[in-house]
Design an enzyme around this catalytic site. Sequence first.
Site, PDB file in Angstrom:
ATOM      1  N   SER A 101       0.664  -0.739  -0.187  1.00  0.00           N
ATOM      2  CA  SER A 101      -0.073  -0.152  -0.041  1.00  0.00           C
ATOM      3  C   SER A 101       0.730   1.199  -0.037  1.00  0.00           C
ATOM      4  CB  SER A 101      -1.422  -0.100   0.993  1.00  0.00           C
ATOM      5  OG  SER A 101      -2.021   0.958   1.179  1.00  0.00           O
ATOM      6  N   ASP A 241      -0.314   1.501  -4.164  1.00  0.00           N
ATOM      7  CA  ASP A 241      -1.465   0.603  -4.914  1.00  0.00           C
ATOM      8  C   ASP A 241      -2.554   1.215  -5.351  1.00  0.00           C
ATOM      9  OD1 ASP A 241      -2.365   0.487  -2.165  1.00  0.00           O
ATOM     10  OD2 ASP A 241      -3.366  -1.390  -1.730  1.00  0.00           O
TER      11      ASP A 241
END
Length: 444
Positions: A101, A241
């Site tokens: 992420s 992401d």
Amino acid sequence: MSKKYFGTDGIRGLVGQSPITPEFALKLGWAAGKVFASNGNKKVLIGKDTRISGYMLETALESGLIAAGVDVGLLGPMPTPAISYLTQTFRADAGIVISASHNPYYDNGIKFFSAEGTKLPDELEHEIEAMLDQEMVCVESEKLGKAFRINDAAGRYIEFCKSRFMQDSLKGMKIVVDSANGATYHIAPNVLRELGADVISIFAEPNGLNINDHCGATHTDALRKAVIQHDADVGVALDGDGDRLIMVDEKGMEVDGDELVFIIARHALKKGELKGGVVGTLMSNLGLEIALKNLSIPFKRAKVGDRYVMQLLKENNWSIGGESSGHVINLDHIPTGDGIVSAVQVLAAIVDTGMSLSELKSGMQKLPQELINVRVPKHKFPLEVDEVKLAIQAGEVELGDEGRVLIRKSGTEPLIRVMTEGKDAKLIKQVAQKIAEKVKAYAE
């Protein structure tokens, strides 16, 4: 039963150390493949962000799945929400994302999606963990899975994101897009260009090491400057992401997740499309709750984490929720948080109303917050001490109906987070300091 590897957001770690090693990824692929195959599921998709370790972990996971007799579709660099969408589109039995992420390049993680594009249920994660304790045995040669590359994945996802824009076009709008050198670098700018916008793309040259490096949703300074420099209408910042969104208005001011949720929910209400209420978290600004209340929109708080926001949405049969950090969910569009889709919804509100982003967010006034982190040794439990409890109660009384106190343990660090919020910035700071000092005194 607790889980050894799976957290609230998949499996995370420093690459090369337990659990994120190539050996672990190989075993994890095999364990997941055995569990999926035992349920008659034989097709899994794998996508990744732009970290240098992604290719290594992808190959290991692919080998493990094939050794378990499962076919593997390789998507290449794709946003996390795209894996959710494509898992459903290609009727795969599961999807896997290799990403950490918004974390730096040297971290990585592995997240699973079900055939419905949602996170795996706890029961399946328990089954996979139990299989990890078994000896890895490859299936017979004739039962090995096969690998295939899906070359049109990006195009399909771009078309999906465009379909979420319910207006004619973005023609005449200038937008700066910061892709964080991450998985949206070849997706987000093209979505907005194909909708008609004049797009200035920044941080869209990933090299494996620069993902989230002073850019994206967690570092918006460069985007704010670019919006002013290019006299743009709006700025869009995604994380590595693509599931987190922060925007910048035409004045160069940041618009966070709470404000984005408010804009999307109010627009849905005006169009008669809002289902029930809105879910935030314990950290959502009190200003969001007040603004929604003024619109007679119900509001509930979940624990911090998009998994918990999702749970509360489903329990109430609501659609819209999110976190201050920029995780915005609208289940009417996709069954997970999606930064690009959320941006498209906000842009649709701008086009539909003819208002600027700064005007749209002005309907919500954020209240001042004070956050103090107190480091606490693992063997200390200051929140259970009566004197600390009394200090918290005294703070709540002092703030009354015009503020709130939130004390919670960090889920990732040995910290107690002391947060106060209210209309009086000086008062909330004083209250936070008093409580933090008391916590610190009993943590030493």
